[in-house]
Design a protein around this motif. Structure first.
Motif, PDB file in Angstrom:
ATOM      1  N   THR A 133       0.833  -1.210   0.000  1.00 25.12           N
ATOM      2  CA  THR A 133       0.000   0.000   0.000  1.00 25.12           C
ATOM      3  C   THR A 133       0.871   1.265   0.000  1.00 25.12           C
ATOM      4  O   THR A 133       0.545   2.241  -0.682  1.00 25.12           O
ATOM      5  CB  THR A 133      -0.950   0.013   1.215  1.00 25.12           C
ATOM      6  N   ALA A 180       2.061   1.750  -3.491  1.00 25.31           N
ATOM      7  CA  ALA A 180       1.018   2.300  -4.366  1.00 25.31           C
ATOM      8  C   ALA A 180       0.857   3.797  -4.140  1.00 25.31           C
ATOM      9  O   ALA A 180       0.725   4.568  -5.102  1.00 25.31           O
ATOM     10  CB  ALA A 180      -0.299   1.576  -4.113  1.00 25.31           C
ATOM     11  N   ARG A 181       0.867   4.210  -2.881  1.00 31.04           N
ATOM     12  CA  ARG A 181       0.730   5.645  -2.588  1.00 31.04           C
ATOM     13  C   ARG A 181       1.933   6.416  -3.118  1.00 31.04           C
ATOM     14  O   ARG A 181       1.798   7.530  -3.642  1.00 31.04           O
ATOM     15  CB  ARG A 181       0.578   5.851  -1.082  1.00 31.04           C
ATOM     16  N   GLN A 185       1.569   6.780  -6.829  1.00 33.53           N
ATOM     17  CA  GLN A 185       0.537   7.763  -7.168  1.00 33.53           C
ATOM     18  C   GLN A 185       1.060   9.183  -6.980  1.00 33.53           C
ATOM     19  O   GLN A 185       0.709  10.096  -7.727  1.00 33.53           O
ATOM     20  CB  GLN A 185      -0.708   7.541  -6.305  1.00 33.53           C
ATOM     21  N   GLU A 224      -3.391  -6.906  -6.943  1.00 33.20           N
ATOM     22  CA  GLU A 224      -3.731  -5.490  -7.079  1.00 33.20           C
ATOM     23  C   GLU A 224      -5.113  -5.201  -6.508  1.00 33.20           C
ATOM     24  O   GLU A 224      -5.340  -4.140  -5.927  1.00 33.20           O
ATOM     25  CB  GLU A 224      -3.637  -5.091  -8.552  1.00 33.20           C
ATOM     26  N   ALA A 275      -6.035  -2.580  -3.529  1.00 33.67           N
ATOM     27  CA  ALA A 275      -7.092  -1.580  -3.681  1.00 33.67           C
ATOM     28  C   ALA A 275      -8.071  -1.649  -2.517  1.00 33.67           C
ATOM     29  O   ALA A 275      -8.506  -0.614  -1.985  1.00 33.67           O
ATOM     30  CB  ALA A 275      -7.825  -1.787  -5.004  1.00 33.67           C
ATOM     31  N   LEU A 310      -6.448  -0.092   0.522  1.00 35.58           N
ATOM     32  CA  LEU A 310      -6.360   1.364   0.442  1.00 35.58           C
ATOM     33  C   LEU A 310      -7.690   2.016   0.794  1.00 35.58           C
ATOM     34  O   LEU A 310      -7.729   3.120   1.332  1.00 35.58           O
ATOM     35  CB  LEU A 310      -5.919   1.790  -0.961  1.00 35.58           C
ATOM     36  N   ASN A 332      -8.881   5.058  -5.498  1.00 37.92           N
ATOM     37  CA  ASN A 332      -7.864   4.153  -6.032  1.00 37.92           C
ATOM     38  C   ASN A 332      -7.490   4.491  -7.466  1.00 37.92           C
ATOM     39  O   ASN A 332      -8.352   4.716  -8.314  1.00 37.92           O
ATOM     40  CB  ASN A 332      -8.372   2.712  -5.980  1.00 37.92           C
ATOM     41  N   ASP A 333      -6.187   4.496  -7.714  1.00 37.29           N
ATOM     42  CA  ASP A 333      -5.632   4.656  -9.050  1.00 37.29           C
ATOM     43  C   ASP A 333      -5.021   3.309  -9.443  1.00 37.29           C
ATOM     44  O   ASP A 333      -3.936   2.953  -8.968  1.00 37.29           O
ATOM     45  CB  ASP A 333      -4.567   5.752  -9.050  1.00 37.29           C
ATOM     46  N   PRO A 334      -5.700   2.507 -10.274  1.00 42.45           N
ATOM     47  CA  PRO A 334      -5.184   1.174 -10.609  1.00 42.45           C
ATOM     48  C   PRO A 334      -3.795   1.201 -11.236  1.00 42.45           C
ATOM     49  O   PRO A 334      -3.009   0.270 -11.029  1.00 42.45           O
ATOM     50  CB  PRO A 334      -6.232   0.636 -11.594  1.00 42.45           C
ATOM     51  N   ILE A 341      -1.315   1.528  -8.364  1.00 42.20           N
ATOM     52  CA  ILE A 341      -1.251   0.266  -7.621  1.00 42.20           C
ATOM     53  C   ILE A 341      -0.393  -0.739  -8.382  1.00 42.20           C
ATOM     54  O   ILE A 341       0.445  -1.432  -7.793  1.00 42.20           O
ATOM     55  CB  ILE A 341      -2.673  -0.282  -7.396  1.00 42.20           C
ATOM     56  N   GLU A 366     -10.628   6.536  -8.110  1.00 43.01           N
ATOM     57  CA  GLU A 366     -10.422   7.985  -8.052  1.00 43.01           C
ATOM     58  C   GLU A 366     -11.473   8.679  -8.911  1.00 43.01           C
ATOM     59  O   GLU A 366     -12.075   8.075  -9.794  1.00 43.01           O
ATOM     60  CB  GLU A 366      -8.990   8.346  -8.472  1.00 43.01           C
TER      61      GLU A 366
END
Length: 882
Positions: free
Chosen positions: A586, A589-590, A593, A631, A635, A638, A642-644, A647, A848
């Motif tokens: 996670t 992923a952040r 992003q 993934e 998600a 999170l 979410n922005d796939p 991620i 998102e």
């Protein structure tokens, strides 16, 4: 096709039928476009019913040509016949009477694959849940049980095989070109369990001797030439029959048990009494065409449908709200069977992965509903993971609470008390209470309250007092129609693990009920205090996933590593690895992003490589440990916005770091775990292949070169290794010349095998990235693509929507628009398929804002589609309006 009626069915409105159906005699004169169905039905009015009440029978797009009352043509003034119903008035007050109704149906035109349809030259039925009303007018509900006699008349050359439920009575010629066969099922059953198959098929035959010495004929029917590929299914069937006798004491009750495999089928399989009908993907297997997962699925689904003979057929559902009573219970039974046939911890890990990826999102979104719903608009839409998988978990919790002996006593009483009944969840639970004296009133909330309970845990160790305080708090989020929830009875298996890895004595405890190794959380908040604990232990909680909850327990990396290395519960070890990985993923992923560098925890890499290299652990377990959370898992963790793409980038960075750090470990695993000799689908061999293929994936990532995967493909002698090598090439090196050549070679080699081509389509539909949408469009123009075949649609459109986050959730929304067009195109032909595909958008609000808006626009497009089926209307309304 039925279009939306807007009618909501409520559990509270249930009442028995006004008329009791005593017996059913059906005669089918089969014809591709004009099949004649004669139904002779004997009824009597239920005692106490209004003598003026009419008999109302269900229909669906039916054409009636004749109606007789006690073999005399009925006065049209006494009935009203519509395509969707038949109402008959002025009937006897107390004496039995016979209704004979003749309908004409068109099996060839039945693209819904519900009722009687004809596909690839084979007549086939699918009547669950409400398909029988597409055959004839009938009280089409599960609490109407009767014995059936079936006569089938058909062209002898085109249909040498004429099958139905029960025992074969005999057959003979019928005129110059036709023949007939008669079947009788002595066990009363509801109409949804009726089955008929006619056509020209090959057969695999065997026998099984029951525990009382009866010999049962076993027959599996498949397309000619495919008989050798049904051998494993036959073996799985015999093992299922033996296991059900040994574990549940259930003996088969007819002279013959049959399975028919068909290619066009909406479901996985159907448990019709004595004549199971299967999607052929869950019957046909050989090393060249089936993966290890295919073999495992065949074993499980053969068992599942066979086990329904008692949990579903002999004891059926009073109404469709009780669907979990047959499905959840039978899933539990097939899970236990597979655990006994294979590795119990690895099987449990796979079950929980599936539950979290499919059922948890359902529980937290607009389609959330209780295990036993209280209302529905379209029953086909409630064949869900909540009913099946969470229903299984509820049964498992009963076994956990009562223990092995108590659970067996309850099941034995259930079989004894309700054999031949159409029962309810309350009937089921009461059997366990009566058999053991337990009070399951609070526990029964698991059937009635939707949502996944969240349990927050904290612990305090007091060295001076030698006590450990474990504080737990449960919370059940609001779900559609259920804003407020009561505390649940949550059974949590646990252990306190010492420094040396041994489990500490945790028998001295206050603050709540603890039985053996189970902690019972029954209040909103509880603190359990364990005494006599001489050193700080590591707490292992919810071992074996004893309750389907989300657990929030802040444990240090060191504690998680201790569990991963020492816990005697291998599921708990895997869970500790997962709990170590999710925070890293996670954060990655952040960071992606935000456009920041991705950091990877050294301790996570260390524990993963330590487990991977541990030869004391079974290979299948190590393969599961190396399969990092997906993934979709990230998600869900999170929680929203979410922005796939981010991620995916973050997870890839973690995979690359792990692959490079462990390159030597993976190379050693790849060399050491090659499976030599003839292919065997046994669990140990499958585990070695799984670990070696995991190593292949990581080595290909570390080397950044398609060469190793291409060589693995060329050397493979089974479909497991072939498909994994092809997946690595397609997903990791989509532009490489080796990938294009291998995809072409695979297509050419298996061009005549639809089930293998489904894999070819699915592998390409799940290639990460926005470019995959255009590739999917091009594949739809392939001569191999068949829009009328549910398997093919699921392999391409379904794989894109459910299994390719970056491809489906393109930032420009193009895949959503494409998907909406596909749903509107499929719906008129096959509403069930369209509705099930549509659930891919159930979590659109978690995206998102830009993507969420485009997904909503696609849903609105579907909502505004002309003549939507009830199935699709129900799903789109709930997804949009919840």
């Amino acid at each position: 096709m039925r279009t939306d009626t807007g009618r909501i069915v409520h559990l509270a409105d249930y009442r028995p039928t006004d008329f009791v159906l005593e017996r059913v005699d059906l005669t089918f004169e089969l014809d591709p476009t004009e099949t004649k169905v004669e139904a002779r039905l004997i009824f009597h009015r239920r005692e106490g019913v209004d003598p003026a009440a009419p008999l109302v029978l269900d229909g669906d797009d039916l054409t009636m040509t004749s109606l007789l009352f006690d073999q005399i043509e009925m006065d049209p003034a006494r009935y009203t016949a519509l395509p969707e119903s038949l109402e008959i008035r002025d009937l006897p007050e107390s004496t039995p009477f016979e209704i004979t109704v003749v309908t004409m149906i068109n099996p060839e035109a039945n693209t819904q694959l519900m009722g009687l349809y004809r596909s690839n030259g084979i007549y086939c039925t699918q009547c669950e849940a409400e398909g029988f009303r597409r055959i004839t007018y009938f009280p089409d509900r599960p609490d109407v049980l009767a014995v059936y006699t079936i006569n089938i008349i058909a062209d002898k050359a085109a249909n040498p095989l004429l099958l139905s439920n029960g025992n074969f009575l005999g057959g003979a010629g019928f005129g110059p070109d036709k023949h007939f066969a008669a079947w009788f099922d002595p066990h009363p059953k509801p109409s949804y369990l009726f089955a008929l198959v006619a056509g020209d098929l090959g057969v695999v035959e065997d026998t099984f001797t029951t525990m009382t010495g009866r010999e049962v004929a076993l027959k599996i029917y498949v397309e000619h030439g495919k008989e050798p590929r049904a051998a494993y299914a036959m073996d799985a069937l015999k093992r299922s029959m033996k296991w059900d006798e040994e574990v549940f004491g259930r003996e088969y009750d007819l002279d013959i048990f049959m399975i028919v495999a068909v290619s066009n089928f909406n479901m996985g399989a159907m448990e019709n009494k004595g004549l199971n009908i299967f999607n052929d993907k869950y019957v046909l297997a050989d090393p060249e065409t089936a993966t290890d997962q295919d073999y495992a699925n065949i074993e499980a689904i053969i068992a599942h449908e066979y086990f329904h003979n008692w949990t579903g057929n002999r004891i059926t559902c009073r109404d469709w709200f009780q669907l979990c009573l047959k499905e959840g219970l039978t899933v539990y039974r097939d899970h236990e069977f597979s655990a006994d046939m294979r590795s119990r911890p690895v099987k449990r890990i796979a079950e929980v992965r599936h539950l979290r990826s499919e059922q948890f999102p359902e529980d937290s979104g607009p389609l959330a509903h209780p295990v036993r719903p209280t209302k529905y608009r379209e029953i086909n839409n409630f064949y869900t993971t909540t009913v099946y998988e969470k229903g299984s978990e509820v049964t498992r919790m009963i076994a956990t609470i009562l223990g092995r002996d108590g659970f067996k006593k309850g099941m034995d009483l259930y079989f004894e008390r309700h054999d031949g009944d159409a029962s309810t969840v309350e009937d089921f639970v009461k059997c366990f209470e009566d058999a053991t004296g337990a009070d399951l009133n609070q526990f029964a909330l698991w059937y009635h309250q939707a949502g996944t309970p969240q349990v927050t845990v904290s612990s305090v160790y007091d060295a001076a007092a030698s006590t450990l305080s474990l504080s737990l708090e449960q919370m059940l989020p609001a779900t559609p129609g259920q804003p407020n929830k009561e505390p649940m009875h949550i059974p949590l298996r646990f252990a306190l693990i010492g420094d040396n890895g041994a489990e500490l004595d945790a028998s001295i405890v206050t603050g709540g009920k603890v039985t053996a190794d189970v902690l019972h959380l029954t209040e909103r908040s509880q603190t359990f205090v364990f005494s006599g604990i001489s050193s700080r232990p590591v707490v292992s909680l919810n071992r074996g996933f004893s309750a389907p909850i989300t657990l929030h327990f802040e444990q240090s990396e060191a504690d998680l590593a201790h569990i991963a290395r020492h816990d005697s519960d291998h599921f708990a070890r895997w869970q500790a690895i997962t709990d170590s990985a999710l925070p890293v993923l996670t954060k990655a992923a952040r960071a992606a992003q935000a456009g920041e560098p991705v950091a990877v925890s050294a301790s996570l890499v260390d524990i993963l490589l330590t487990v991977a290299a541990d030869e004391e652990l079974e290979p299948a377990f190590r393969a599961q440990a190396l399969a990092l959370p997906s993934e979709s898992d990230i998600a869900r963790e999170l929680g929203g916005d979410n922005d796939p793409d981010a991620i995916h980038v973050g997870r890839e960075a973690v995979l690359v770091a792990l692959a490079k750090a462990g390159a030597s470990v993976f190379a050693a695993l790849y060399d050491r775990h090659a499976v030599t000799g003839a292919f065997s689908p046994d669990a140990a061999s499958a585990g070695r292949r799984a670990l070696r293929n995991a190593a292949l994936t990581f080595l290909s990532i570390a080397e950044g070169d398609p060469k190793r995967a291409a060589e693995a493909y060329a050397a493979a002698n089974n479909m497991t290794d072939l498909s994994q090598a092809l997946s690595v090439l397609a997903h990791r090196f989509p532009e490489a010349k080796e990938t294009a050549a291998t995809l072409q070679a695979f297509e050419a080699r298996f061009a005549d095998n639809p089930l293998v081509l489904d894999k070819w389509f699915a592998i390409q539909a799940t290639i990460p990235g926005a470019q995959t949408l255009e590739h999917v469009r091009s594949l739809m123009a392939s001569p191999h693509y068949a829009a009328g075949n549910p398997n093919r649609v699921r392999s391409l459109i379904g794989s894109l929507a459910f299994s390719n986050p970056t491809g489906f959730h393109r930032k420009d929304g193009a895949a959503y628009s494409f998907f909406a067009d596909q749903i509107l195109d499929i719906d008129p032909r096959n509403p069930q398929l369209a509705a099930r595909l549509l659930t891919a958008l159930r979590s659109w609000r978690m995206l998102e804002s830009s993507r969420a808006d485009k997904a909503r626009q696609a849903l609105v497009t579907i909502e505004r589609g002309p003549n939507l089926s009830t199935d699709v209307r129900d799903i789109v309304d709930r997804i949009l309006k919840a």
